[in-house]
Scaffold this active site. Structure first.
Site, mmCIF file in Angstrom:
data_model
loop_
_atom_site.group_PDB
_atom_site.id
_atom_site.type_symbol
_atom_site.label_atom_id
_atom_site.label_comp_id
_atom_site.label_asym_id
_atom_site.label_seq_id
_atom_site.Cartn_x
_atom_site.Cartn_y
_atom_site.Cartn_z
ATOM 1 N N CYS A 1 -1.403 3.501 -6.854
ATOM 2 C CA CYS A 1 -2.154 3.046 -5.715
ATOM 3 C C CYS A 1 -2.214 1.420 -5.845
ATOM 4 O O CYS A 1 -2.515 0.994 -7.150
ATOM 5 C CB CYS A 1 -3.411 3.489 -5.517
ATOM 6 S SG CYS A 1 -4.527 2.792 -4.608
ATOM 7 N N CYS B 1 0.874 -0.920 0.164
ATOM 8 C CA CYS B 1 0.032 -0.378 0.095
ATOM 9 C C CYS B 1 0.789 1.226 0.088
ATOM 10 O O CYS B 1 1.819 1.432 1.048
ATOM 11 C CB CYS B 1 -0.756 -0.135 1.148
ATOM 12 S SG CYS B 1 -1.845 1.408 1.298
HETATM 13 N N1 DGL Z 1 -4.133 0.564 -2.040
HETATM 14 C C1 DGL Z 1 -3.840 1.814 -1.158
HETATM 15 C C2 DGL Z 1 -2.358 2.399 -2.105
HETATM 16 O O1 DGL Z 1 -1.656 1.718 -2.394
HETATM 17 C C3 DGL Z 1 -4.371 2.924 -0.872
HETATM 18 C C4 DGL Z 1 -6.008 2.597 -0.853
HETATM 19 C C5 DGL Z 1 -6.746 3.532 0.226
HETATM 20 O O2 DGL Z 1 -6.750 4.633 0.003
HETATM 21 O O3 DGL Z 1 -7.331 2.995 0.936
HETATM 22 O O4 DGL Z 1 -2.124 3.709 -1.945
#
Ligand code: DGL
Length: 258
Positions: free
Chosen positions: A187, A76
């Site tokens: 993301c 993430c």
């Molecule tokens: N999957 C997350 C990232 O790579 C973010 C998602 C969220 O905002 O919860 O930034």
């Protein structure tokens, strides 16, 4: 206590997006055991105050370490910007691998490209990304594009729906006259919307995401520390979510062709 080599690797995301990283880890190291935890009950993270994201990430990490994880992969970008440093201070002896938008390969792909970085608002405004842009802003024409709702659409399993396409059309409408050379999927949820993004922008736009790089780096770190599972071991994956109704989605995305 030193965890054994067959102890699992913890993989964490705010929700289902980190499965795009887990897929790469599994492809590269199928002999390892994994515990994937998606905090879908609290997703999206990318619109929350940074202190809150840090607290949620620390809590998730503590839980994964209590379950015996030998390393933590932050799958993430948002959690990495908010909490990687804190976690490394809390657990100085444990490999904690973070993720950042793949701006470097996009910016250095040649010909002073126009690079759009799609990410959460937090990732785009945090210090980590600011430092990254300072390094590469002279190599490209950089455009930041926050896309928080795309996280929610993926969490809701809206891939392939007119709703997702309509969202992307509205998101890219202000860039209609811009010749985009590279698009960074900053993301981990966004690779699951790759098909729709390509259909909208055309095949000539080069897409970049950090998952493969993070998986390779995880392998290097574990090898350097002598922490790899035996080559002939058969790995397993345990899927966990703070919202149990999302467990089928996690498994479904694991089979999604990226
Ligand atoms: N999957 C997350 C990232 O790579 C973010 C998602 C969220 O905002 O919860 O930034």
């Amino acid at each position: 206590m030193i965890p054994s080599a067959t102890a699992p690797i913890g993989v964490f995301d705010s929700g289902a997006g980190g499965i795009s990283v887990l897929k790469r880890l599994w492809k590269l190291m199928p002999n390892e055991n994994y515990i994937y935890f998606g905090d879908s009950a609290n997703a999206p993270y990318g619109v929350r105050p940074v202190e809150e994201i840090r607290a949620l990430t620390v809590r998730a990490a503590q839980d994964l370490f209590q379950r015996g994880c030998k390393a933590l992969v932050l799958a993430c970008n948002t959690a990495t910007s908010a909490a990687a440093q804190t976690l490394r201070e809390m657990y100085p002896d444990v490999p904690i691998i973070g993720l950042e938008p793949a701006l470097k390969p996009a910016a250095l792909s040649g010909g002073h490209p126009t690079v759009v970085v799609m990410a959460t608002p937090v990732t785009l405004r945090e210090e980590k990304f600011t430092r990254l842009t300072e390094r590469f802003q002279d190599d490209c024409n950089l455009i930041k594009l926050p896309a928080p709702e795309l996280v929610t659409l993926v969490e809701q399993n809206k891939m392939g729906t007119p709703e997702l396409t309509a969202y992307l059309q509205a998101l890219f409408a202000p860039l209609q006259k811009t010749k985009i050379d590279c698009l960074v999927l900053g993301c981990t949820h966004f690779p699951f919307a790759k098909r729709e993004i390509k259909a909208l922008l055309g095949e000539q736009v080069k897409l970049f995401d950090g998952a493969v790089g993070e998986a390779k780096y995880t392998k290097v770190v574990l090898e350097e520390r002598g922490m790899r599972a035996p080559q002939n071991a058969k790995g397993e994956i345990l899927f966990l979510s703070s919202d149990e109704t999302k467990l089928p989605l996690l498994r479904q995305l694991f089979d999604f062709e990226l």
